[in-house]
Design an enzyme around this catalytic site. Structure first.
Site, mmCIF file in Angstrom:
data_model
loop_
_atom_site.group_PDB
_atom_site.id
_atom_site.type_symbol
_atom_site.label_atom_id
_atom_site.label_comp_id
_atom_site.label_asym_id
_atom_site.label_seq_id
_atom_site.Cartn_x
_atom_site.Cartn_y
_atom_site.Cartn_z
ATOM 1 N N GLY A 10 0.779 -1.365 -0.160
ATOM 2 C CA GLY A 10 -0.241 0.075 -0.006
ATOM 3 C C GLY A 10 0.762 1.384 0.050
ATOM 4 N N GLY B 218 3.670 -3.324 -3.916
ATOM 5 C CA GLY B 218 3.340 -3.648 -5.497
ATOM 6 C C GLY B 218 3.584 -2.314 -6.011
ATOM 7 N N ARG B 219 2.686 -1.282 -5.938
ATOM 8 C CA ARG B 219 2.859 0.113 -6.587
ATOM 9 C C ARG B 219 4.111 0.740 -6.442
ATOM 10 N NH1 ARG B 219 -1.774 2.898 -7.612
ATOM 11 N NH2 ARG B 219 -2.789 1.710 -5.936
ATOM 12 N N ARG C 247 -6.870 2.870 -15.269
ATOM 13 C CA ARG C 247 -6.709 3.844 -13.987
ATOM 14 C C ARG C 247 -7.609 5.165 -14.117
ATOM 15 N NH1 ARG C 247 -3.219 5.259 -11.068
ATOM 16 N NH2 ARG C 247 -3.842 4.452 -9.137
ATOM 17 N N TYR D 231 -10.487 5.237 -11.912
ATOM 18 C CA TYR D 231 -10.397 5.892 -10.458
ATOM 19 C C TYR D 231 -10.317 7.424 -10.763
ATOM 20 C CZ TYR D 231 -8.740 1.232 -9.671
ATOM 21 O OH TYR D 231 -8.444 -0.199 -9.339
ATOM 22 N N CYS E 184 -14.848 2.909 -27.509
ATOM 23 C CA CYS E 184 -16.213 3.731 -27.587
ATOM 24 C C CYS E 184 -17.101 3.768 -26.475
ATOM 25 C CB CYS E 184 -17.163 2.544 -28.709
ATOM 26 S SG CYS E 184 -16.422 2.732 -30.298
ATOM 27 N N GLU E 185 -16.322 4.513 -25.579
ATOM 28 C CA GLU E 185 -16.716 5.174 -24.136
ATOM 29 C C GLU E 185 -16.188 6.364 -23.870
ATOM 30 O OE1 GLU E 185 -17.903 2.957 -21.679
ATOM 31 O OE2 GLU E 185 -17.717 0.963 -22.802
ATOM 32 N N TYR F 131 -0.369 -1.554 -11.971
ATOM 33 C CA TYR F 131 -1.786 -1.720 -12.334
ATOM 34 C C TYR F 131 -2.131 -1.331 -13.679
ATOM 35 C CZ TYR F 131 -1.927 -2.847 -7.410
ATOM 36 O OH TYR F 131 -1.504 -3.288 -6.060
HETATM 37 N N1 LLP Z 1 -1.308 -6.944 -0.355
HETATM 38 C C1 LLP Z 1 -2.651 -7.095 -0.505
HETATM 39 C C2 LLP Z 1 -3.398 -8.202 0.178
HETATM 40 C C3 LLP Z 1 -3.289 -6.385 -1.734
HETATM 41 O O1 LLP Z 1 -4.502 -6.673 -1.880
HETATM 42 C C4 LLP Z 1 -2.660 -5.339 -2.474
HETATM 43 C C5 LLP Z 1 -3.233 -4.511 -3.437
HETATM 44 C C6 LLP Z 1 -1.208 -5.365 -2.218
HETATM 45 C C7 LLP Z 1 -0.696 -6.262 -1.222
HETATM 46 C C8 LLP Z 1 -0.330 -4.300 -3.064
HETATM 47 O O2 LLP Z 1 -0.779 -2.911 -2.760
HETATM 48 P P1 LLP Z 1 0.060 -1.773 -3.302
HETATM 49 O O3 LLP Z 1 1.551 -2.060 -2.806
HETATM 50 O O4 LLP Z 1 0.246 -2.163 -4.845
HETATM 51 O O5 LLP Z 1 -0.617 -0.642 -3.243
HETATM 52 N N2 LLP Z 1 -6.015 -1.368 -8.989
HETATM 53 C C9 LLP Z 1 -5.594 -0.239 -8.029
HETATM 54 C C10 LLP Z 1 -4.913 -0.942 -6.732
HETATM 55 C C11 LLP Z 1 -5.516 -2.019 -6.105
HETATM 56 C C12 LLP Z 1 -4.879 -2.723 -5.104
HETATM 57 C C13 LLP Z 1 -5.418 -4.090 -4.742
HETATM 58 N N3 LLP Z 1 -4.513 -4.581 -3.714
HETATM 59 C C14 LLP Z 1 -4.873 0.697 -8.824
HETATM 60 O O6 LLP Z 1 -4.791 0.955 -10.141
HETATM 61 O O7 LLP Z 1 -4.803 1.857 -8.065
#
Ligand code: LLP
Length: 417
Positions: free
Chosen positions: A242, A278-279, A315, A319, A344-345, A373
């Site tokens: 996160g 992740g991000r 995204r 969002y 087409c949106e 993502y």
């Molecule tokens: N761990 C769990 C259990 C998760 O559900 C997620 C992300 C992560 C780790 C990794 O989170 P990060 O470090 O990437 O924030 N599609 C959305 C983001 C959805 C995140 C879902 N879960 C976007 O494009 O902003």
């Protein structure tokens, strides 16, 4: 500077030592262009912050799932946060160690659970009692013991977009602390084929302050402490993922700041620190490079229509997320326009009313901060083949996913007689 491996030299945009324009000529557009140096640096930022303390840094596969990128992280020593059998398959395919995987998600199927038990993943992040029952049954069937960490919903507001907040009590994720306690206490007798090894929270995504993480971790620490008194001791303290990045003008906390605040809680309990970023690892590691198809001038607006669409990068449409847009070649003249895709949106807009260099047909635009993502949420909507992915290392650019052909798109469809 967050996209520090994307630089401009004499007006020319580079990814590391590769000219973006040349990569576009070689591989075509739309194209995701990744910097390997950025991915490694980001992983190492966390390694550095956690040096000397027991830890496991898992890369959240859902953010960017290409096996070549997973391979890069595996070589750095990363574990993986997975959310499906498909993601576990990718990790194994990439040469990653399944025993370094933590597996979250509220809807794990029987087949997925068996696949993960067979491959002896590090632990399941369990989100409900029925899921624990399934894991226990799968382990019994396969003659194994499955490791689990219950996911606690700490009821914390992560101060982020409502679609990516996950740690509030009305969200579908995790177990309320009381329900989790009951489950831990009865686990040994009721579910003999599972072993409780950890506890997890994950409160949301694109969180830029440390305070919500600290609030979640404090609740988790208090929970674990009490549990210990009641006779259950755990090894892994999993703070989830996160950590946010810069898309526009955010000022996100650094891994060092985050770890400095959280690690003392984990150390006091003598546990291993686990995170699932992740991000942070990949968001600013890539640009989506697109070509201008048309510049359409109407009485109201200028539209720059590019060859990438919301099927390539969802995204902004989903969002209203901000992604900076740069012209690959600088121009003195600027204009205000909407940068839109061909889908087409009406939601197929990358940016509205933005000022960019006055591009013309065939010029290149780079949609920034697209590494997380981006490709992983892309689709074939409007029967558009998914984009090419290219990984840059120094002055070398390597195709890591071919652009999809028409044939690729219909491959799994049965033909009518
Ligand atoms: N761990 C769990 C259990 C998760 O559900 C997620 C992300 C992560 C780790 C990794 O989170 P990060 O470090 O990437 O924030 N599609 C959305 C983001 C959805 C995140 C879902 N879960 C976007 O494009 O902003």
């Amino acid at each position: 500077m967050e996209q520090e491996f994307f630089t401009r030299v004499d007006g020319e945009l580079y990814c590391e030592g590769v000219k973006v324009k040349e990569a576009a000529e070689t591989f075509g557009t739309p194209m995701y262009l990744y910097s390997a140096a950025h991915l490694r640096k980001r992983y190492r930022d966390f390694e550095e912050a956690l040096k000397g303390s027991p830890h496991r840094i898992c890369f959240a596969v859902k953010a960017c799932s290409n096996v070549n990128i997973l391979d890069l992280f595996a070589k750095e020593g990363a574990g993986f946060d997975i959310v499906s059998g498909g993601e576990l398959y990718r990790v194994i395919k990439a040469g990653g160690d399944p025993r370094s995987c933590v597996y979250a998600g509220v809807g794990k199927s029987k087949a997925e659970i068996e696949y993960a038990v067979e491959n002896e993943i590090l632990y399941f992040g369990v989100e409900s009692e029925p899921e624990l029952e399934r894991i226990n049954a799968a382990a019994k069937k396969l003659g194994k013991k499955a490791r689990v960490a219950l996911r606690i919903n700490p009821d914390v507001d992560a101060h982020t977009h409502e679609y990516i907040t996950t740690g509030k009590s009305e969200n579908k994720f995790g177990l309320a602390p009381e329900a989790a306690r009951t489950l831990y206490l009865k686990m040994a007798s009721a579910y003999p084929y599972v072993e409780a090894v950890g506890a997890q929270v994950h409160i949301g995504s694109q969180i830029t302050e440390t305070a919500p993480f600290l609030e979640g971790a404090k609740k988790l620490a208090a929970f674990i402490k009490e549990l210990k008194v009641q006779g259950v001791s755990l090894k892994y303290f999993d703070i989830g993922g996160g950590l946010g990045i810069v898309y526009q003008n955010e000022d996100p906390a650094t891994p060092a700041a985050l770890v400095n605040e959280l690690l003392p809680l984990v150390k006091e309990l003598g546990m291993t620190f686990v995170c699932e970023m992740g991000r942070y690892m990949c968001g600013n590691a890539a640009m989506l490079v697109a070509s201008v198809e048309y510049v359409k001038r109407t009485a109201k607006k200028n539209f720059v229509v590019v060859d990438a669409g919301m099927n390539d990068l969802l995204r902004p449409a989903l969002y209203e997320a901000y992604h900076e847009i740069k012209a690959v070649e600088e121009k003195e003249e600027k204009f205000v326009c909407d940068v839109v895709g061909p889908i087409c949106e009406s939601a197929d807009i990358f940016r509205k009313d933005c000022e960019i260099p006055a591009v013309e047909a065939d010029d290149l635009l780079a949609i920034c901060s697209a590494g997380a993502y981006g490709f992983s949420m892309s689709s074939n909507y409007n029967s558009r083949g998914r984009a090419a992915e290219v990984l840059v290392e120094g002055d070398k650019a390597r195709l890591i996913r071919k652009r999809e052909s028409f044939e690729d798109q219909v491959r799994n469809e049965t033909t009518c007689e």
